[in-house]
Design a protein around this motif. Structure first.
Motif, PDB file in Angstrom:
ATOM      1  N   GLU A 199       6.161 -10.470  -8.616  1.00  0.00           N
ATOM      2  CA  GLU A 199       5.333  -9.595  -8.662  1.00  0.00           C
ATOM      3  C   GLU A 199       3.980 -10.194  -8.937  1.00  0.00           C
ATOM      4  O   GLU A 199       4.179 -10.847  -9.993  1.00  0.00           O
ATOM      5  CB  GLU A 199       5.658  -8.189  -8.838  1.00  0.00           C
ATOM      6  CG  GLU A 199       4.727  -6.984  -9.108  1.00  0.00           C
ATOM      7  CD  GLU A 199       5.162  -6.225  -9.727  1.00  0.00           C
ATOM      8  OE1 GLU A 199       5.773  -4.845  -8.834  1.00  0.00           O
ATOM      9  OE2 GLU A 199       5.474  -6.329 -10.832  1.00  0.00           O
ATOM     10  N   ASN A 200       3.349 -10.019  -8.904  1.00  0.00           N
ATOM     11  CA  ASN A 200       1.027 -10.094  -9.067  1.00  0.00           C
ATOM     12  C   ASN A 200       0.484  -8.863  -8.958  1.00  0.00           C
ATOM     13  O   ASN A 200       0.537  -8.392  -7.860  1.00  0.00           O
ATOM     14  CB  ASN A 200       0.559 -11.464  -8.225  1.00  0.00           C
ATOM     15  CG  ASN A 200      -0.549 -11.840  -9.256  1.00  0.00           C
ATOM     16  OD1 ASN A 200      -0.758 -11.340 -10.378  1.00  0.00           O
ATOM     17  ND2 ASN A 200      -1.104 -12.731  -8.209  1.00  0.00           N
ATOM     18  N   ASN A 223      -4.253  -3.810  -6.435  1.00  0.00           N
ATOM     19  CA  ASN A 223      -3.280  -4.671  -5.233  1.00  0.00           C
ATOM     20  C   ASN A 223      -2.084  -5.383  -5.910  1.00  0.00           C
ATOM     21  O   ASN A 223      -1.821  -6.241  -6.670  1.00  0.00           O
ATOM     22  CB  ASN A 223      -4.603  -5.975  -4.732  1.00  0.00           C
ATOM     23  CG  ASN A 223      -3.453  -6.339  -3.391  1.00  0.00           C
ATOM     24  OD1 ASN A 223      -3.451  -5.231  -2.267  1.00  0.00           O
ATOM     25  ND2 ASN A 223      -3.190  -7.966  -3.503  1.00  0.00           N
ATOM     26  N   ILE A 224      -1.258  -4.936  -5.001  1.00  0.00           N
ATOM     27  CA  ILE A 224       0.089  -5.143  -5.463  1.00  0.00           C
ATOM     28  C   ILE A 224       0.741  -6.854  -4.684  1.00  0.00           C
ATOM     29  O   ILE A 224       0.778  -6.549  -3.087  1.00  0.00           O
ATOM     30  CB  ILE A 224       1.337  -4.177  -6.051  1.00  0.00           C
ATOM     31  CG1 ILE A 224       0.463  -3.841  -6.911  1.00  0.00           C
ATOM     32  CG2 ILE A 224       2.238  -4.855  -6.064  1.00  0.00           C
ATOM     33  CD1 ILE A 224      -0.185  -2.472  -6.241  1.00  0.00           C
ATOM     34  N   ASN A 225       1.314  -7.991  -4.382  1.00  0.00           N
ATOM     35  CA  ASN A 225       1.993  -9.026  -3.792  1.00  0.00           C
ATOM     36  C   ASN A 225       3.200  -9.078  -4.672  1.00  0.00           C
ATOM     37  O   ASN A 225       3.110  -9.870  -5.978  1.00  0.00           O
ATOM     38  CB  ASN A 225       1.040  -9.340  -4.130  1.00  0.00           C
ATOM     39  CG  ASN A 225       0.119  -9.567  -2.772  1.00  0.00           C
ATOM     40  OD1 ASN A 225      -0.436  -9.644  -1.608  1.00  0.00           O
ATOM     41  ND2 ASN A 225      -1.459 -10.036  -4.240  1.00  0.00           N
ATOM     42  N   SER A 240       7.428 -11.221  -3.821  1.00  0.00           N
ATOM     43  CA  SER A 240       8.104 -12.366  -3.002  1.00  0.00           C
ATOM     44  C   SER A 240       9.340 -11.482  -3.419  1.00  0.00           C
ATOM     45  O   SER A 240       9.573 -11.857  -4.977  1.00  0.00           O
ATOM     46  CB  SER A 240       8.209 -13.603  -2.917  1.00  0.00           C
ATOM     47  OG  SER A 240       8.340 -13.690  -4.569  1.00  0.00           O
ATOM     48  N   SER A 249      -0.817  -1.952   3.247  1.00  0.00           N
ATOM     49  CA  SER A 249       0.297  -2.193   3.688  1.00  0.00           C
ATOM     50  C   SER A 249       0.442  -3.576   4.123  1.00  0.00           C
ATOM     51  O   SER A 249      -0.059  -3.357   5.363  1.00  0.00           O
ATOM     52  CB  SER A 249       1.396  -1.414   3.054  1.00  0.00           C
ATOM     53  OG  SER A 249       1.914  -1.010   4.631  1.00  0.00           O
ATOM     54  N   PHE A 274       8.129 -11.667   2.294  1.00  0.00           N
ATOM     55  CA  PHE A 274       6.796 -10.579   0.883  1.00  0.00           C
ATOM     56  C   PHE A 274       6.434  -9.340   1.382  1.00  0.00           C
ATOM     57  O   PHE A 274       6.636  -9.333   2.599  1.00  0.00           O
ATOM     58  CB  PHE A 274       6.057 -12.215   1.590  1.00  0.00           C
ATOM     59  CG  PHE A 274       5.529 -13.590   1.073  1.00  0.00           C
ATOM     60  CD1 PHE A 274       5.418 -13.823  -0.297  1.00  0.00           C
ATOM     61  CD2 PHE A 274       6.970 -14.309   1.575  1.00  0.00           C
ATOM     62  CE1 PHE A 274       5.980 -15.110  -0.970  1.00  0.00           C
ATOM     63  CE2 PHE A 274       7.052 -15.573   1.519  1.00  0.00           C
ATOM     64  CZ  PHE A 274       6.021 -16.293  -0.453  1.00  0.00           C
ATOM     65  N   SER A 332       3.002  -6.670   0.696  1.00  0.00           N
ATOM     66  CA  SER A 332       2.036  -6.672  -0.093  1.00  0.00           C
ATOM     67  C   SER A 332       1.332  -5.013  -0.052  1.00  0.00           C
ATOM     68  O   SER A 332       1.443  -4.642   0.749  1.00  0.00           O
ATOM     69  CB  SER A 332       0.874  -7.533   0.365  1.00  0.00           C
ATOM     70  OG  SER A 332      -0.155  -7.008   0.082  1.00  0.00           O
ATOM     71  N   TYR A 333       0.868  -4.501  -0.912  1.00  0.00           N
ATOM     72  CA  TYR A 333       0.644  -3.462  -0.841  1.00  0.00           C
ATOM     73  C   TYR A 333      -1.186  -2.895  -1.971  1.00  0.00           C
ATOM     74  O   TYR A 333      -1.114  -3.393  -3.325  1.00  0.00           O
ATOM     75  CB  TYR A 333       1.280  -1.787  -0.823  1.00  0.00           C
ATOM     76  CG  TYR A 333       2.232  -1.947  -2.099  1.00  0.00           C
ATOM     77  CD1 TYR A 333       1.666  -1.280  -3.506  1.00  0.00           C
ATOM     78  CD2 TYR A 333       3.149  -2.620  -2.173  1.00  0.00           C
ATOM     79  CE1 TYR A 333       2.647  -0.906  -4.092  1.00  0.00           C
ATOM     80  CE2 TYR A 333       3.929  -2.903  -3.699  1.00  0.00           C
ATOM     81  CZ  TYR A 333       3.409  -1.267  -4.329  1.00  0.00           C
ATOM     82  OH  TYR A 333       3.733  -1.406  -5.439  1.00  0.00           O
ATOM     83  N   THR A 334      -1.831  -2.041  -1.513  1.00  0.00           N
ATOM     84  CA  THR A 334      -2.591  -1.547  -1.775  1.00  0.00           C
ATOM     85  C   THR A 334      -3.442  -0.445  -2.242  1.00  0.00           C
ATOM     86  O   THR A 334      -2.327   0.368  -1.767  1.00  0.00           O
ATOM     87  CB  THR A 334      -4.735  -1.178  -1.538  1.00  0.00           C
ATOM     88  OG1 THR A 334      -4.597  -3.411  -0.880  1.00  0.00           O
ATOM     89  CG2 THR A 334      -5.798  -1.472  -2.391  1.00  0.00           C
TER      90      THR A 334
END
Length: 461
Positions: free
Chosen positions: A368-369, A396-398, A400, A428, A452, A454-456
């Motif tokens: 997670e980043n 913002n979250i990315n 895998s 997202s 993967f 991703s969401y904001t």
């Protein structure tokens, strides 16, 4: 209505038993309600006063001793402790003229057991009786000293059947489970056992019992343990152990009926008589529920940690559903005959879904980043004209997800709880949803697959 319900309950176990309660090893309890920490004894009232031995009394909660029945009215209740006096009994005491190398005992008579005042004659001192206060360890008893007994007497009015009821702490039960898991195509098996425990020293014979399950608020104070007296005996009988005779033909063990619900609790009846020796666990099979199990690899975050990079392992999670009520108890979990963990199940209603985790799975990894997009502070005027400061932040979250298993697909679930005044999902990538204040994602990872998302989000504090 309460009296009618009590009458129906009592009418189930009316027996033609006469005679007072005693502490005999052959005592038969006509009806027992067994809870997780204690048991209620219900007996047809016999001859008064009721008598209890010192050991029996140590397990009884005295303030629960009462009479029950459809129309019983107790007008007086007296609890008395009595013990046969040692006064005027013949004993032996160590002679005052004894030495450490030459110990002599002389015969005497106990005059005052409270002070251990003894009357005796010692020819080395004189011919007249003399008196001496001695310590307990200097006394030899010819007969075992008497122990206390407890007597309970009632005055009451009733034209119907009357029963005694009280709580005792040396009888309890718990549920033990073994969950056997197999391949996905084979239904799991949940084995349920009732473990009935007799913590007392003597054997208990029970005609009829109910096991009570559910959230029951009954307390038992720490049982009184009598201090063993310091006594010496002139004669000690040889201990003999009677060997148990095993008959070739034995009656079948008692069975436990399926649970019945009442007042938010469940009762499991044992209608066949049985016995439990002292310091013994007696285990009986219960019902066999039909259960379903869903295996999940879960990433559950109950707080939002903010910006940064993190790597996590998935929790080995199972989603259990049973067609019958399950009372709380310890559960051993086996998969393909291998023990893989244990949990404590709570009380579970029939068809209720319960998730539990038993450890991490090192083959399922998330990376997670979380980065900060923007933040600013502003004032908000409330309906009462009060002004409060707010902070709006956009992250913002990315993430895998990687399945390192070579041959097995897995179901993964991700949840991120965000405890702020408000949260919005701005955009997202991947199947990401906002459920009130929780971000959720579910998917299937094939062997060696990586996915993967991703969401904001926008948060306001």
């Amino acid at each position: 209505m309460k009296s009618l319900t009590l009458f129906v309950l009592l009418s189930v176990f009316i027996y033609s038993i006469n005679g007072k309660i005693n502490s005999s090893d052959n005592k038969i309890f006509s009806h027992v309600n067994i809870y997780s920490n204690l048991a209620e004894i219900i007996e047809p009232l016999g001859k008064l006063p009721l008598e209890f031995s010192n050991e029996e009394w140590s397990y009884i909660r005295p303030d629960t001793l009462t009479l029950i029945g459809p129309n019983v009215n107790v007008t007086e209740q007296i609890i008395t402790e009595k013990k046969t006096s040692l006064n005027n009994q013949k004993i032996y005491i160590r002679s005052p003229t004894s030495t450490n190398t030459n110990i002599k005992y002389i015969k005497g008579v106990m005059i005052d057991e409270d002070r251990n005042l003894v009357q005796f004659t010692d020819n080395f001192i004189g011919t007249e009786p003399i008196y001496l206060t001695v310590s307990p360890d200097q006394i030899l008893h010819i007969l075992p000293p008497p122990e206390s007994k407890y007597y309970v007497n009632f005055k009451f009015n009733s034209k119907d059947n009357v029963y005694t009821s009280y709580l005792r702490s040396n009888l309890n039960w718990k549920t033990c489970y073994q969950l056997n898991l197999f391949e996905e195509s084979i239904d799991p098996i949940l084995i349920v056992m009732a473990n009935i425990r007799n913590d007392g020293k003597t054997k208990l014979n029970i005609k009829h019992a109910n096991l009570l399950g559910g959230d029951i608020n009954l307390q038992m104070p720490r049982p009184y343990v009598p201090r063993p007296p310091v006594h010496k005996y002139a004669v000690v009988e040889n201990l003999q152990f009677e060997a148990e005779t095993f008959n070739l033909i034995r009656p079948p063990p008692p069975s436990i009926e399926e649970g019945k619900e009442f007042a938010g609790l469940y009762t499991f009846s044992i209608n066949q008589s049985f016995a439990i020796d002292g310091k013994t666990d007696y285990m009986l099979p219960m019902f066999r529920p039909s259960v379903t199990i869903e295996r999940i690899k879960r990433f559950s975050k109950q707080s939002f940690s903010g910006i940064g990079k993190r790597t996590d392992k998935a929790e080995r999670t199972y989603r259990l559903q049973s067609d019958k009520f399950l009372s709380r108890g310890n559960c051993m979990i086996r998969e393909n005959d291998q023990l893989i963990g244990e949990i404590s199940l709570p009380d579970l209603a029939a068809n209720n879904i319960y998730d539990f985790s038993i450890g991490k799975d090192s083959d399922i990894i998330s990376k997670e980043n979380i980065t900060l997009i923007s933040t600013h502070t502003y004032n908000e005027t409330l309906s009462n004209s009060k002004v409060e400061e707010r902070t709006q932040t956009i992250y913002n979250i990315n993430i895998s997800f990687k399945n390192f298993k070579k041959f097995r697909p897995v179901n993964i679930e991700y949840e991120q709880v965000i405890s702020t005044r408000s949260v919005k999902l701005i955009k997202s990538i991947g199947d990401v949803k906002l459920n009130v204040s929780t971000i959720e994602h579910k998917s299937i990872l094939s062997p060696l697959e990586e996915k993967f998302i991703s969401y904001t989000i926008e948060t306001v504090e």
